[in-house]
Design a protein around this motif. Structure first.
Motif, PDB file in Angstrom:
ATOM      1  N   ARG A 228       0.830  -1.208   0.000  1.00 55.14           N
ATOM      2  CA  ARG A 228       0.000   0.000   0.000  1.00 55.14           C
ATOM      3  C   ARG A 228       0.862   1.254   0.000  1.00 55.14           C
ATOM      4  O   ARG A 228       0.479   2.278  -0.573  1.00 55.14           O
ATOM      5  N   ARG A 229       2.006   1.181   0.657  1.00 54.45           N
ATOM      6  CA  ARG A 229       2.891   2.345   0.685  1.00 54.45           C
ATOM      7  C   ARG A 229       3.326   2.731  -0.723  1.00 54.45           C
ATOM      8  O   ARG A 229       3.354   3.917  -1.077  1.00 54.45           O
ATOM      9  N   PHE A 230       3.673   1.753  -1.539  1.00 53.16           N
ATOM     10  CA  PHE A 230       4.106   2.068  -2.900  1.00 53.16           C
ATOM     11  C   PHE A 230       2.940   2.639  -3.706  1.00 53.16           C
ATOM     12  O   PHE A 230       3.110   3.620  -4.441  1.00 53.16           O
ATOM     13  N   ILE A 231       1.771   2.032  -3.581  1.00 57.12           N
ATOM     14  CA  ILE A 231       0.609   2.514  -4.329  1.00 57.12           C
ATOM     15  C   ILE A 231       0.300   3.964  -3.969  1.00 57.12           C
ATOM     16  O   ILE A 231       0.021   4.798  -4.840  1.00 57.12           O
ATOM     17  N   GLU A 232       0.368   4.283  -2.670  1.00 53.39           N
ATOM     18  CA  GLU A 232       0.102   5.663  -2.245  1.00 53.39           C
ATOM     19  C   GLU A 232       1.188   6.608  -2.721  1.00 53.39           C
ATOM     20  O   GLU A 232       0.899   7.737  -3.177  1.00 53.39           O
ATOM     21  N   LEU A 233       2.443   6.180  -2.637  1.00 54.34           N
ATOM     22  CA  LEU A 233       3.541   7.013  -3.128  1.00 54.34           C
ATOM     23  C   LEU A 233       3.412   7.238  -4.631  1.00 54.34           C
ATOM     24  O   LEU A 233       3.676   8.340  -5.133  1.00 54.34           O
ATOM     25  N   TYR A 234       2.986   6.210  -5.347  1.00 56.17           N
ATOM     26  CA  TYR A 234       2.799   6.298  -6.801  1.00 56.17           C
ATOM     27  C   TYR A 234       1.702   7.315  -7.144  1.00 56.17           C
ATOM     28  O   TYR A 234       1.876   8.171  -8.017  1.00 56.17           O
ATOM     29  N   LEU A 235       0.569   7.221  -6.439  1.00 62.99           N
ATOM     30  CA  LEU A 235      -0.540   8.145  -6.693  1.00 62.99           C
ATOM     31  C   LEU A 235      -0.132   9.581  -6.392  1.00 62.99           C
ATOM     32  O   LEU A 235      -0.468  10.509  -7.145  1.00 62.99           O
ATOM     33  N   ALA A 236       0.575   9.784  -5.292  1.00 59.74           N
ATOM     34  CA  ALA A 236       1.016  11.129  -4.938  1.00 59.74           C
ATOM     35  C   ALA A 236       1.940  11.700  -6.015  1.00 59.74           C
ATOM     36  O   ALA A 236       1.808  12.867  -6.416  1.00 59.74           O
ATOM     37  N   SER A 237       2.878  10.883  -6.499  1.00 60.62           N
ATOM     38  CA  SER A 237       3.808  11.340  -7.539  1.00 60.62           C
ATOM     39  C   SER A 237       3.068  11.679  -8.825  1.00 60.62           C
ATOM     40  O   SER A 237       3.359  12.687  -9.482  1.00 60.62           O
ATOM     41  N   LEU A 238       2.100  10.849  -9.193  1.00 60.10           N
ATOM     42  CA  LEU A 238       1.315  11.081 -10.405  1.00 60.10           C
ATOM     43  C   LEU A 238       0.524  12.382 -10.315  1.00 60.10           C
ATOM     44  O   LEU A 238       0.577  13.239 -11.209  1.00 60.10           O
ATOM     45  N   ILE A 239      -0.184  12.546  -9.211  1.00 58.25           N
ATOM     46  CA  ILE A 239      -1.045  13.721  -9.056  1.00 58.25           C
ATOM     47  C   ILE A 239      -0.217  15.000  -8.967  1.00 58.25           C
ATOM     48  O   ILE A 239      -0.531  16.013  -9.605  1.00 58.25           O
ATOM     49  N   GLY A 240       0.860  14.964  -8.191  1.00 60.61           N
ATOM     50  CA  GLY A 240       1.699  16.148  -8.085  1.00 60.61           C
ATOM     51  C   GLY A 240       2.366  16.513  -9.391  1.00 60.61           C
ATOM     52  O   GLY A 240       2.472  17.696  -9.745  1.00 60.61           O
ATOM     53  N   ALA A 241       2.822  15.514 -10.141  1.00 59.28           N
ATOM     54  CA  ALA A 241       3.557  15.763 -11.389  1.00 59.28           C
ATOM     55  C   ALA A 241       2.688  16.411 -12.460  1.00 59.28           C
ATOM     56  O   ALA A 241       3.214  17.031 -13.390  1.00 59.28           O
ATOM     57  N   LEU A 242       1.374  16.289 -12.365  1.00 62.55           N
ATOM     58  CA  LEU A 242       0.498  16.935 -13.341  1.00 62.55           C
ATOM     59  C   LEU A 242       0.694  18.445 -13.368  1.00 62.55           C
ATOM     60  O   LEU A 242       0.512  19.092 -14.401  1.00 62.55           O
ATOM     61  N   GLU A 293      10.605  11.225   4.777  1.00 64.45           N
ATOM     62  CA  GLU A 293       9.212  11.101   4.359  1.00 64.45           C
ATOM     63  C   GLU A 293       8.420  12.358   4.730  1.00 64.45           C
ATOM     64  O   GLU A 293       7.628  12.865   3.931  1.00 64.45           O
ATOM     65  N   ARG A 294       8.638  12.881   5.950  1.00 62.86           N
ATOM     66  CA  ARG A 294       7.983  14.132   6.336  1.00 62.86           C
ATOM     67  C   ARG A 294       8.460  15.286   5.458  1.00 62.86           C
ATOM     68  O   ARG A 294       7.676  16.192   5.113  1.00 62.86           O
ATOM     69  N   PHE A 295       9.724  15.246   5.092  1.00 65.03           N
ATOM     70  CA  PHE A 295      10.276  16.275   4.212  1.00 65.03           C
ATOM     71  C   PHE A 295       9.572  16.264   2.853  1.00 65.03           C
ATOM     72  O   PHE A 295       9.281  17.320   2.282  1.00 65.03           O
ATOM     73  N   LEU A 296       9.284  15.082   2.331  1.00 69.80           N
ATOM     74  CA  LEU A 296       8.597  14.974   1.047  1.00 69.80           C
ATOM     75  C   LEU A 296       7.217  15.622   1.111  1.00 69.80           C
ATOM     76  O   LEU A 296       6.800  16.317   0.175  1.00 69.80           O
ATOM     77  N   ALA A 342      14.275   4.272  -1.490  1.00 70.37           N
ATOM     78  CA  ALA A 342      15.265   3.369  -0.896  1.00 70.37           C
ATOM     79  C   ALA A 342      14.995   3.151   0.590  1.00 70.37           C
ATOM     80  O   ALA A 342      15.191   2.049   1.113  1.00 70.37           O
ATOM     81  N   ASP A 343      14.541   4.197   1.297  1.00 67.94           N
ATOM     82  CA  ASP A 343      14.219   4.060   2.714  1.00 67.94           C
ATOM     83  C   ASP A 343      13.037   3.129   2.929  1.00 67.94           C
ATOM     84  O   ASP A 343      13.032   2.294   3.837  1.00 67.94           O
ATOM     85  N   MET A 344      12.007   3.273   2.116  1.00 66.89           N
ATOM     86  CA  MET A 344      10.782   2.506   2.297  1.00 66.89           C
ATOM     87  C   MET A 344      10.942   1.042   1.898  1.00 66.89           C
ATOM     88  O   MET A 344      10.381   0.148   2.551  1.00 66.89           O
ATOM     89  N   PHE A 345      11.706   0.792   0.839  1.00 61.19           N
ATOM     90  CA  PHE A 345      11.714  -0.548   0.263  1.00 61.19           C
ATOM     91  C   PHE A 345      13.103  -1.191   0.231  1.00 61.19           C
ATOM     92  O   PHE A 345      13.252  -2.309  -0.268  1.00 61.19           O
ATOM     93  N   GLY A 346      14.114  -0.500   0.760  1.00 63.07           N
ATOM     94  CA  GLY A 346      15.455  -1.060   0.781  1.00 63.07           C
ATOM     95  C   GLY A 346      16.212  -0.775  -0.501  1.00 63.07           C
ATOM     96  O   GLY A 346      15.640  -0.350  -1.504  1.00 63.07           O
ATOM     97  N   GLY A 347      17.517  -1.020  -0.476  1.00 61.05           N
ATOM     98  CA  GLY A 347      18.368  -0.684  -1.617  1.00 61.05           C
ATOM     99  C   GLY A 347      18.616  -1.808  -2.596  1.00 61.05           C
ATOM    100  O   GLY A 347      19.230  -1.598  -3.626  1.00 61.05           O
ATOM    101  N   ARG A 348      18.132  -3.031  -2.279  1.00 60.93           N
ATOM    102  CA  ARG A 348      18.471  -4.189  -3.117  1.00 60.93           C
ATOM    103  C   ARG A 348      18.098  -3.972  -4.572  1.00 60.93           C
ATOM    104  O   ARG A 348      18.877  -4.258  -5.477  1.00 60.93           O
ATOM    105  N   ALA A 403       1.066   7.470   3.245  1.00 53.70           N
ATOM    106  CA  ALA A 403       2.144   6.509   2.989  1.00 53.70           C
ATOM    107  C   ALA A 403       3.223   6.584   4.067  1.00 53.70           C
ATOM    108  O   ALA A 403       3.753   5.566   4.504  1.00 53.70           O
ATOM    109  N   ALA A 404       3.538   7.806   4.509  1.00 62.10           N
ATOM    110  CA  ALA A 404       4.620   7.977   5.466  1.00 62.10           C
ATOM    111  C   ALA A 404       4.320   7.355   6.815  1.00 62.10           C
ATOM    112  O   ALA A 404       5.211   6.828   7.489  1.00 62.10           O
ATOM    113  N   TYR A 405       3.064   7.405   7.218  1.00 60.75           N
ATOM    114  CA  TYR A 405       2.704   6.894   8.543  1.00 60.75           C
ATOM    115  C   TYR A 405       2.140   5.492   8.520  1.00 60.75           C
ATOM    116  O   TYR A 405       1.717   4.980   9.546  1.00 60.75           O
TER     117      TYR A 405
END
Length: 413
Positions: A228-242, A293-296, A342-348, A403-405
């Protein structure tokens, strides 16, 4: 493991950051000269603002969307190869755009050449930076992408000067040659992973805690994209980038509509570069301390506030205030987004996950500037797209808070 001593006492990760800086400087800086050529395209090809804006939108869509392909290719062939190929494509696209005889040829040369070129180099370079740092990841990311801000500051005025002296076609040729030379030199410095040089992330700053979170840990792409964190981060990026990419195309025409000279209008784009450079250089370190995340979230709120300034501006000085403020928060957004991934999902598989996330930014880059141009063609005003940009960034901030919380997950939740 045997550790190799860094050359001249410099941790090699900083050379990777420097290489990424140059790649973003010439790549995005060349792309953001588009406003300098806007009037030339209109006059040369008799095109509307909407159709000219679509040139930039198509390129923006490609260079963010292709990260989903370029990141796996970089894993296979190496970031050095992808970066060099990308810079050659960008330079070739600029050169061919200068030889275009129709707006459709501009679409092909600029959109495909620059779009595929930046798409090949950008995400692999950013992914490499994430693997070289853990503790100072936000700061390193900020320095790497500050090349975009410096490029936005310097290259559009340089392009305007070239156009006034040698014409728009020769100006594109000159920019293309510079991009190829600097881009290849930077690509030669790139390195995929500190382990290839017998090093650990952060160099001398490496600690047992950072080793525990080294690039080998984290979710796979398949696991990450189902959270869910990725889905929310994805939606936020999409909406903001418009809304985010609208100023890069339309601020200069807007200023000219309000009686600014062409040179002044282009310098407003440079003001975005000033703010953006400050945001990338200085805010990344702040993000490491306050929480990335709060900075974002703060960056989305800041961009919304800056668009509100644009909405009520009708002269050069308020527009300059908007440009600097927007650049500051935009620069912080670009700098910190890869680090948050990288923080949310690791660096692998950080590079691949960033590539998937950036498809959301690609859609925003495709729709936002072109929609703003067509909205102007219909209404003869930019009020609707500017106001929409305020609202969209507020919505993006709210979704990012969710997503952050949300608790982190080791698997898809």
């Amino acid at each position: 493991m045997t550790f190799k001593k860094p050359p001249f006492g410099i941790f090699y990760g900083w050379l990777v950051v420097a290489a990424a800086f140059v790649i973003t400087f010439v790549g995005f800086g060349s792309a953001y000269t588009f406003s300098s050529f806007f009037e030339s395209f209109q006059h040369e090809f008799g095109a509307s603002r909407g159709s000219v804006s679509l040139v930039f939108s198509l390129a923006g869509f490609l260079y963010f969307a292709l990260g989903i392909v370029s990141a796996p290719l970089a894993d296979r062939y190496g970031v050095k190869v992808l970066s060099a190929a990308g810079m050659i494509l960008v330079g070739s696209g600029l050169i061919l755009a200068g030889r275009a005889q129709s707006i459709m040829q501009v679409y092909a040369a600029y959109s495909v050449g620059i779009g595929f070129g930046i798409g090949s180099a950008y995400v692999p370079a950013l992914g490499a930076v994430q693997r070289w740092f853990v503790i100072r990841r936000g700061f390193a990311s900020g320095l790497a992408v500050s090349g975009i801000g410096v490029g936005t500051l310097l290259l559009p005025p340089f392009a305007t000067w070239l156009i006034s002296h040698i014409g728009w076609r020769s100006a594109y040729t000159t920019l293309g040659i510079i991009t190829i030379i600097l881009g290849i030199l930077a690509a030669l410095l790139m390195e995929d992973d500190p382990a290839k040089r017998g090093l650990q992330p952060d160099g001398a700053h490496s600690t047992p805690a950072s080793q525990a979170h080294a690039p080998q840990s984290g979710l796979s792409v398949g696991q990450a994209v189902r959270t869910r964190r990725f889905i929310e981060l994805y939606l936020a990026s999409l909406i903001g980038a418009l809304g985010v990419f609208v100023p890069f195309v339309h601020l200069a025409p807007y200023a000219i509509d309000h009686d600014a000279s062409a040179a002044t209008a282009v310098w407003l784009l440079g003001a975005i570069g000033i703010g953006s450079t400050a945001g990338r250089f200085f805010l990344g370190g702040i993000a490491d301390k306050m929480g990335r995340e709060r900075f974002l979230v703060a960056m989305y709120i800041g961009m919304a506030a800056s668009f509100a300034i644009w909405a009520v501006s009708s002269s050069v000085y308020p527009l300059a205030l908007f440009a600097i403020a927007f650049g500051l928060f935009y620069g912080g957004w670009v700098a910190i987004l890869p680090a948050v991934v990288a923080d949310m999902f690791g660096g692998r598989q950080a590079g691949r996950i960033i590539g998937v996330l950036y498809t959301s930014v690609a859609v925003g880059a495709l729709i936002g500037p072109s929609a703003a141009g067509f909205a102007y063609d219909v209404s003869q005003s930019y009020l609707i797209p500017i106001t929409a940009s305020v609202v969209l960034n507020v919505i993006a901030a709210i979704i990012t808070v969710m997503a952050a919380y949300r608790p982190a997950a080791s698997k898809a939740d």
